[in-house]
Enzyme design. Structure first.
Site, PDB file in Angstrom:
ATOM      1  N   PRO A  77       0.797  -1.234   0.000  1.00 55.34           N
ATOM      2  CA  PRO A  77       0.000   0.000   0.000  1.00 55.34           C
ATOM      3  C   PRO A  77       0.828   1.282   0.000  1.00 55.34           C
ATOM      4  CG  PRO A  77      -0.986  -1.616   1.459  1.00 55.34           C
ATOM      5  CD  PRO A  77       0.325  -2.198   1.008  1.00 55.34           C
ATOM      6  N   CYS A  78       0.366   2.259  -0.787  1.00 55.52           N
ATOM      7  CA  CYS A  78       1.066   3.530  -0.969  1.00 55.52           C
ATOM      8  C   CYS A  78       0.666   4.635   0.007  1.00 55.52           C
ATOM      9  CB  CYS A  78       0.840   4.056  -2.388  1.00 55.52           C
ATOM     10  SG  CYS A  78       1.417   2.943  -3.688  1.00 55.52           S
ATOM     11  N   PRO A  79      -0.587   4.673   0.524  1.00 57.52           N
ATOM     12  CA  PRO A  79      -1.007   5.813   1.346  1.00 57.52           C
ATOM     13  C   PRO A  79      -0.079   6.171   2.504  1.00 57.52           C
ATOM     14  CG  PRO A  79      -2.916   4.497   0.762  1.00 57.52           C
ATOM     15  CD  PRO A  79      -1.709   3.731   0.290  1.00 57.52           C
TER      16      PRO A  79
END
Length: 414
Positions: A77-79
């Site tokens: 995940p990037c967030p």
């Protein structure tokens, strides 16, 4: 030459998967949280084993059954690292980067490849990166980070991605990063045939306006609205190319559409800009789901370019290269991690031989406190002291807040 096998975590709709397949890897397993993205994987590769669910859930898959795999790969995940978010890093319940690194101690892959957003390369995460490099070194790997632009690998889009590659010490001397071959095609040249496919007589005129590469395509998340082409700045860049970024079209402009019309892109157009052949890779779900799958993917040509270099390293192709010392991302972390007692700023300064100013040391200390427990005290002379504590990231702890978050927010996590 025997087949090389990969386990891919957070596989999404298969951008990285397809690229690695084209590079020469066979998938032993792909794990994905989103059911529609997993359905896309199964739709295109029915012979692959695809597990659906939280990749860190032992009921979804057992990493110990894939020991000694050739490659562990994923787009975690990037967030937690995105400049568009709060950049919570190790404090973000969605962060799986450190957990993926720990898998190397369980699975013992010959190589690891993880990709994420450019934000992870920022000074804010220097200590996080340093922890990753040091941990991989402890596990017997030589690791390196590189910021790569998709436009350097035949993708007509900016899309910077920060990539980590780690290899066993036997294989690492044979690895080198892929050489850039900047794309020569504009958005208009790439999409003109699709834009004309529904009879629009002015597609060629539109293509002449779309005379540059695309800004970064943003897939978005389940928490935020429908499909569109990104934040305000990106929409302005699209508008300059004659594209309406406020949504995604169901089909190309029909015959009779005016010459000066600004069309929206279709999912198929976005897929092509991401490096897919939209006729050979199909996407499951409705338009918004398809767009998110496409927009959040790692472009297949970029994955292919890196994958080929990993294949070459694992096959010991070419002459081994001299291993240079890995760059230090956070000097203060390295000093505090090796200290057996709390240190003052002056003591840190002395131990790094003045490589940073005292002001720079304070900045790095600030970065450290965001991802690590930092124990602050006071020396006998009244100076502030610092002792590095626990890394806050999720690495598999049974009592980590991530478990509660995922239970409550499962339907909105993407």
């Amino acid at each position: 030459m025997t087949s090389l096998r990969v386990v891919e975590i957070c596989a999404g709709a298969g951008g990285q998967a397809l690229g690695l397949e084209l590079a020469g890897f066979d998938h032993a397993l792909a794990v994905e949280l989103d059911p529609k993205a997993a359905e896309t994987l199964k739709l295109n590769r029915p012979d692959w084993e695809v597990r659906v669910g939280d990749v860190a859930d032992p009921e979804v898959w057992d990493p110990t059954k894939f020991r000694d795999i050739d490659l562990l790969a994923g787009g975690v995940p990037c967030p937690p690292f995105s400049i568009a978010g709060k950049q919570l890093g190790a404090n973000d319940e969605r962060d799986l980067f450190a957990w993926a690194v720990e898998l190397c101690g369980i699975m013992r892959p010959r190589a690891l490849m993880l990709e994420n957003v450019r934000g992870l390369s920022a000074p804010r995460f220097s200590a996080y990166r340093q922890h990753v490099l040091d941990r991989l070194n402890e596990l017997g790997y030589v690791a390196d980070w590189r910021l790569l632009q998709a436009s350097d690998f035949d993708v007509p889009q900016l899309r910077p991605r920060f990539v980590l590659v780690a290899l066993s010490k036997d294989d690492a001397p044979y690895f080198s990063w892929p050489e850039a071959t900047p794309v020569q095609r504009t958005v208009g040249e790439e999409l003109v045939d699709l834009m004309a496919s529904n009879g629009w007589e002015h597609a060629e005129h539109w293509a002449s306006r779309a005379d540059r590469i695309a800004p970064t395509i943003v897939g978005g998340s389940k928490k935020h609205g429908g499909a569109d082409l990104g934040p305000t700045r990106a929409k302005r860049a699209w508008a300059e190319m004659g594209v309406d970024g406020l949504g995604v079209a169901d089909e190309p402009p029909p015959a009779g559409t005016p010459k000066g019309y600004n069309p929206k892109l279709t999912v198929e157009m976005v897929a092509r800009l991401q490096g897919w052949d939209e006729k050979k890779w199909l996407f499951a779900g409705r338009k918004t789901s398809k767009y998110r799958q496409v927009g959040n993917a790692f472009p297949p040509p970029v994955a292919k370019a890196i994958g080929r270099q990993i294949v070459a390293a694992l096959n010991h192709e070419g002459e081994p290269r001299l291993q240079t010392e890995t760059a230090t991302h956070n000097e203060v972390y390295r000093v505090l991690r090796g200290a057996d007692a709390p240190l003052t700023t002056d003591q840190i300064y002395e131990r790094i031989n003045g490589a940073l100013t005292r002001e720079e040391i304070k900045i790095q200390l600030k970065h450290l406190t965001r991802d690590f427990d930092m124990h602050e005290g006071e020396s006998a002379s009244g100076e502030a002291t610092y002792r590095l504590g626990t890394f806050r990231a999720f690495i598999g702890q049974d009592d980590h807040i991530r478990h509660e978050y995922l239970t409550q927010m499962r339907s909105k996590v993407s």
